[in-house]
Design an enzyme around this catalytic site. Structure first.
Site, PDB file in Angstrom:
ATOM      1  N   ASP A  10      45.373  33.697  54.694  1.00 48.89           N
ATOM      2  CA  ASP A  10      44.939  33.106  55.960  1.00 48.89           C
ATOM      3  C   ASP A  10      44.214  31.804  55.644  1.00 48.89           C
ATOM      4  OD1 ASP A  10      44.457  33.502  58.994  1.00 48.89           O
ATOM      5  OD2 ASP A  10      42.472  32.979  58.211  1.00 48.89           O
ATOM      6  N   GLU A  12      41.821  28.623  57.488  1.00 43.52           N
ATOM      7  CA  GLU A  12      41.119  28.015  58.613  1.00 43.52           C
ATOM      8  C   GLU A  12      41.268  26.510  58.464  1.00 43.52           C
ATOM      9  OE1 GLU A  12      40.135  29.869  60.988  1.00 43.52           O
ATOM     10  OE2 GLU A  12      40.428  31.751  59.882  1.00 43.52           O
ATOM     11  N   HIS A 148      38.093  35.183  62.542  1.00 43.54           N
ATOM     12  CA  HIS A 148      38.269  33.737  62.448  1.00 43.54           C
ATOM     13  C   HIS A 148      37.663  33.144  61.173  1.00 43.54           C
ATOM     14  CE1 HIS A 148      39.986  33.840  66.388  1.00 43.54           C
ATOM     15  NE2 HIS A 148      38.862  34.251  66.937  1.00 43.54           N
ATOM     16  N   ASP A 153      40.155  37.913  58.322  1.00 47.03           N
ATOM     17  CA  ASP A 153      41.472  38.020  58.962  1.00 47.03           C
ATOM     18  C   ASP A 153      42.524  38.528  57.986  1.00 47.03           C
ATOM     19  OD1 ASP A 153      40.244  37.047  61.191  1.00 47.03           O
ATOM     20  OD2 ASP A 153      41.225  35.093  61.190  1.00 47.03           O
TER      21      ASP A 153
END
Length: 467
Positions: A10, A12, A148, A153
């Site tokens: 994941d 961000e 988040h 996540d």
């Protein structure tokens, strides 16, 4: 069945476009033969400011990444963790696009097979409508230590994979995995992850080719679904197939609702003049018709320019037309129905004797003295009422409010006499707009958008007169 080596990942980011935005955090869980063998995460210095909305959403601030390594410093470790693995992520092409573009910026290539857990959930649980990570966490009781944030996540995705591996037989799981690994249709020149970065909300999208001139501008209540449909081989028309071949870049502007998208599209098409948009482009020549009784013969209808004018100054103006052909077609239809003379109304040049319409018993005969100008024009004025622009229903300007619950985006559109005076985001900006109220400037497309929009009771319920 799942592949022997999986990398759950994941990222961000500073935004949704992998071409211009950058990674701020990465987490990777490497799984081999069903066993977690490596666990790694790091903040990443994106080399650019993180927008305030993104900081509040993820909790990752500029201060947190200021001392973090740049992606170039992490690249070798990231490549080693992903080596020989299936790239597993939620809305995977988004994360994959960011990783691929980060490698590209340092002059390196990156490729891997991709498994999207959104598509996997849809394939295995078609009875459910929502397959975002929040929906999966609630539905399957997943544990997420920090929503988040990259590692929180990623841990949730690993739990989801374990649940479906236990719940479904290998043949069913294998078919679902194959479906979830199928790459979506996309233009050859469009970078990975761009389409997946599009939000499922109202807005306007712009397609670009090799230069800064957009080739097409469109709008939708669901940006991602609409843009994806342009590139779907199953539903692509010849026009859209040609368009898809030209697209090299996609930009988008989210709005608070459908009305905002319609108004923004109309404005941008006029400003940017995309090559593939045929409608909404030209309005400079828009005109109405004004009756001039001083003209003894004809034509008694003269053009009144409308675009950019204040509707309060028009007086008796009938219709709104983009060109002479459009106006003539409307007048010919009325002339046939009510025996008006085409010479008198200006759809045919004046000549000697009776007009052709009179000879065909479609004109009452003003052209040959069989009807008086007064009788003809009295009938004409009654008929022209059907072409009048709709009366503005309020005594002055109004505010039309929109709000999108999923994104939290709001907008207030200020309109008076069918003219858009401005669109703002909140009450503070609304007060400033009212303080310096712009002049009314008529635009035919805006008029038609608002007329259709305000026909529904729900839309009219969102209107507040401003006085």
């Amino acid at each position: 069945m799942f592949a022997p080596k999986l990398a759950f990942i994941d990222v961000e980011t500073t935004g949704a476009n992998p071409v211009v935005d950058r990674v701020t955090e990465i987490a990777i869980l490497r799984v081999e033969d069903g066993r977690l063998v490596e666990r790694w995460s790091s903040l990443v210095n994106p080399g650019m400011p993180i927008p305030p909305t993104i900081q509040s959403f993820t909790g990752i601030t500029d201060a947190m990444v200021a001392g973090a390594p740049a992606f170039a410093e992490l690249a070798d470790g990231v490549r080693a963790l992903l080596a020989d693995c299936v790239f597993v992520a939620h809305n995977a092409r988004f994360d994959y696009g960011f990783i691929k573009n980060e490698f590209s910026r340092i002059g390196e290539g990156f490729d891997a097979p991709v498994l999207c857990t959104v598509k996997l959930s849809r394939a295995l649980y078609p009875q459910h409508h929502r397959h975002g990570l929040d929906a999966l966490i609630a539905r399957h009781g997943l544990t997420c230590s920090a929503r988040h944030r990259a590692m929180g996540d990623t841990e949730a995705l690993l739990q989801f994979a374990g649940i479906v591996a236990d719940e479904f037989p290998p043949e069913i799981l294998g078919m679902a995995v194959a479906k979830a690994m199928k790459a979506p249709s996309r233009p050859v020149g469009l970078p990975e992850g761009v389409l997946e970065g599009l939000p499922e909300c109202p807005g306007v999208y712009l397609f670009f080719g090799e230069n800064e001139l957009p080739i097409y501008i469109g709008k939708s209540v669901s940006l991602r679904s609409r843009v994806m449909s342009h590139f779907s081989a199953d539903h692509r028309s010849s026009k859209e197939a040609k368009l898809a071949q030209q697209v090299r870049r996609v930009e988008w502007l989210p709005t608070a609702g459908e009305l905002g998208a319609l108004l923004l599209e109309a404005r941008l098409v006029k400003e940017r003049k995309p090559t593939e948009n045929r409608q909404l482009r030209e309005t400079d020549a828009v005109f109405g018709l004004r009756f001039d009784p001083a003209r003894k013969r004809g034509p008694v209808l003269v053009r009144e320019p409308l675009n950019g004018a204040d509707p309060a100054d028009w007086g008796a103006v009938y219709g709104a037309f983009r060109n002479k052909k459009e106006a003539d077609n409307a007048l010919r239809e009325l002339a046939t129905l009510y025996k008006l003379c085409p010479r008198r109304i200006g759809t045919e040049p004046w000549g000697d004797g009776a007009c052709m319409a009179h000879q065909m018993k479609r004109c009452a005969g003003i052209c040959c003295g069989k009807e008086s100008p007064q009788a003809h024009d009295e009938r004409l004025l009654k008929v022209l009422e059907s072409l009048r622009l709709r009366r503005w229903p309020w005594s002055g300007p109004v505010a039309i409010r929109e709000h999108h619950a999923d994104t939290g985006r709001s907008a207030v559109h200020v309109v008076d006499r069918w003219c858009l005076l401005g669109s703002v985001c909140d009450e503070t900006e609304l007060a400033a707009l009212r303080e310096a109220m712009p002049a009314r400037r008529f635009d035919l497309d805006t008029y038609r958008i608002l007329q259709r929009w305000l026909d529904t009771p729900a839309a009219r319920g969102a209107v507040t007169p401003l006085g």
